[in-house]
Design a protein around this motif. Structure first.
Motif, mmCIF file in Angstrom:
data_model
loop_
_atom_site.group_PDB
_atom_site.id
_atom_site.type_symbol
_atom_site.label_atom_id
_atom_site.label_comp_id
_atom_site.label_asym_id
_atom_site.label_seq_id
_atom_site.Cartn_x
_atom_site.Cartn_y
_atom_site.Cartn_z
ATOM 1 N N SER A 50 0.786 -1.327 0.111
ATOM 2 C CA SER A 50 0.056 -0.073 0.109
ATOM 3 C C SER A 50 0.851 1.275 -0.099
ATOM 4 O O SER A 50 0.162 2.363 0.043
ATOM 5 N N GLN A 51 2.162 1.173 0.030
ATOM 6 C CA GLN A 51 3.252 2.291 0.231
ATOM 7 C C GLN A 51 2.760 3.175 1.397
ATOM 8 O O GLN A 51 2.771 4.358 1.119
ATOM 9 N N SER A 52 2.414 2.538 2.417
ATOM 10 C CA SER A 52 1.821 3.510 3.739
ATOM 11 C C SER A 52 2.552 2.886 4.760
ATOM 12 O O SER A 52 2.982 1.829 4.702
ATOM 13 N N TRP A 53 2.279 3.626 5.900
ATOM 14 C CA TRP A 53 2.839 3.187 7.221
ATOM 15 C C TRP A 53 1.678 2.501 8.103
ATOM 16 O O TRP A 53 0.508 3.040 8.172
ATOM 17 N N ASP A 54 1.922 1.581 8.508
ATOM 18 C CA ASP A 54 0.904 0.725 9.529
ATOM 19 C C ASP A 54 1.142 0.643 10.864
ATOM 20 O O ASP A 54 2.378 0.371 11.211
ATOM 21 N N LEU A 55 0.235 1.095 11.691
ATOM 22 C CA LEU A 55 0.587 1.334 13.081
ATOM 23 C C LEU A 55 0.614 -0.047 13.713
ATOM 24 O O LEU A 55 -0.410 -1.075 13.453
ATOM 25 N N LYS A 56 1.518 -0.497 14.372
ATOM 26 C CA LYS A 56 1.577 -1.738 15.031
ATOM 27 C C LYS A 56 1.463 -1.724 16.655
ATOM 28 O O LYS A 56 1.142 -0.411 17.148
ATOM 29 N N LYS A 57 0.967 -2.812 17.262
ATOM 30 C CA LYS A 57 0.543 -2.739 18.668
ATOM 31 C C LYS A 57 1.424 -2.756 19.417
ATOM 32 O O LYS A 57 1.756 -3.680 20.455
ATOM 33 N N VAL A 58 2.539 -1.679 19.264
ATOM 34 C CA VAL A 58 3.656 -1.606 20.304
ATOM 35 C C VAL A 58 3.968 -0.160 20.675
ATOM 36 O O VAL A 58 4.220 0.682 19.793
ATOM 37 N N GLU A 59 3.788 0.232 21.787
ATOM 38 C CA GLU A 59 4.466 1.610 22.313
ATOM 39 C C GLU A 59 4.537 1.471 23.531
ATOM 40 O O GLU A 59 4.220 0.556 24.423
ATOM 41 N N GLY A 60 5.561 2.403 24.165
ATOM 42 C CA GLY A 60 6.190 2.388 25.412
ATOM 43 C C GLY A 60 7.554 2.996 25.592
ATOM 44 O O GLY A 60 7.747 3.683 24.589
ATOM 45 N N SER A 61 8.001 2.688 26.531
ATOM 46 C CA SER A 61 9.483 3.050 26.831
ATOM 47 C C SER A 61 10.396 2.602 25.738
ATOM 48 O O SER A 61 10.456 1.250 25.976
ATOM 49 N N LEU A 62 11.351 3.078 25.170
ATOM 50 C CA LEU A 62 12.507 2.680 24.356
ATOM 51 C C LEU A 62 13.692 2.773 25.227
ATOM 52 O O LEU A 62 14.285 3.668 25.534
ATOM 53 N N PHE A 63 14.514 1.497 25.027
ATOM 54 C CA PHE A 63 15.577 1.419 25.681
ATOM 55 C C PHE A 63 16.639 1.112 24.781
ATOM 56 O O PHE A 63 16.632 0.244 23.974
ATOM 57 N N VAL A 64 17.969 1.767 24.576
ATOM 58 C CA VAL A 64 19.191 1.252 23.952
ATOM 59 C C VAL A 64 20.160 0.681 25.027
ATOM 60 O O VAL A 64 20.517 1.518 25.915
ATOM 61 N N VAL A 65 20.198 -0.675 24.955
ATOM 62 C CA VAL A 65 21.037 -1.297 25.892
ATOM 63 C C VAL A 65 22.457 -1.924 25.384
ATOM 64 O O VAL A 65 22.617 -2.396 24.211
ATOM 65 N N ALA A 66 23.439 -2.092 26.400
ATOM 66 C CA ALA A 66 24.469 -2.946 26.120
ATOM 67 C C ALA A 66 24.706 -4.013 26.895
ATOM 68 O O ALA A 66 23.872 -4.429 27.735
ATOM 69 N N ARG A 67 24.988 -5.343 26.294
ATOM 70 C CA ARG A 67 24.977 -6.470 26.892
ATOM 71 C C ARG A 67 26.306 -7.345 27.039
ATOM 72 O O ARG A 67 27.079 -6.869 26.225
ATOM 73 N N THR A 68 26.665 -8.216 27.768
ATOM 74 C CA THR A 68 27.765 -8.985 27.895
ATOM 75 C C THR A 68 27.848 -9.952 26.651
ATOM 76 O O THR A 68 29.002 -10.475 26.455
ATOM 77 N N THR A 69 26.723 -10.461 26.297
ATOM 78 C CA THR A 69 26.869 -11.381 25.229
ATOM 79 C C THR A 69 26.077 -11.173 23.932
ATOM 80 O O THR A 69 25.629 -9.805 23.670
ATOM 81 N N ALA A 70 26.482 -11.727 22.682
ATOM 82 C CA ALA A 70 26.184 -11.122 21.388
ATOM 83 C C ALA A 70 24.602 -11.449 21.352
ATOM 84 O O ALA A 70 24.093 -12.461 22.170
ATOM 85 N N PRO A 71 23.696 -10.454 20.719
ATOM 86 C CA PRO A 71 24.403 -9.294 20.366
ATOM 87 C C PRO A 71 24.617 -8.414 21.492
ATOM 88 O O PRO A 71 24.002 -8.345 22.371
ATOM 89 N N ARG A 72 25.739 -7.434 21.255
ATOM 90 C CA ARG A 72 26.222 -6.443 22.267
ATOM 91 C C ARG A 72 25.393 -5.567 22.559
ATOM 92 O O ARG A 72 25.473 -5.007 23.643
#
Length: 99
Positions: A50-72
């Motif tokens: 449709s060449q359009s953006w569809d709303l997903k059922k995901v909303e809330g706080s976003l975090f970018v995190v570092a980890r000790t194992t892959a993916p880092r």
């Protein structure tokens, strides 16, 4: 001589980061650090047909995190709309668009 003392806002922010890190670690023990966060995000996915953006059922706080194992590094959205959180590994193949 002036000394720098923490403000209530910085203390509250530090407490919030500690709390968020504890919540994230309960879901993934490999998480070691919250690198960045956004208080509220809403996820859309581009629909090629449709060449359009569809709303997903995901909303809330976003975090970018570092980890000790892959993916880092990962993006984690603690979803307020369901018990299904969004977790995306940040790899060479990862793509996103900010609007």
């Amino acid at each position: 001589r002036a000394t720098s003392r923490p403000t209530m806002a910085s203390i509250d922010k530090d407490k919030q980061l500690e709390y968020n890190l504890a919540v994230l670690k309960r879901r993934d023990a490999a998480i070691t650090e919250v690198l960045k966060m956004a208080g509220h995000v809403v996820l859309y996915q581009f629909n090629e047909d449709s060449q359009s953006w569809d709303l997903k059922k995901v909303e809330g706080s976003l975090f970018v995190v570092a980890r000790t194992t892959a993916p880092r590094h990962m993006f984690v959205v603690l979803n307020r709309l369901s018990s299904q959180n969004l977790v995306e590994a940040v790899t060479a193949e990862f793509q996103m668009e900010l609007n």
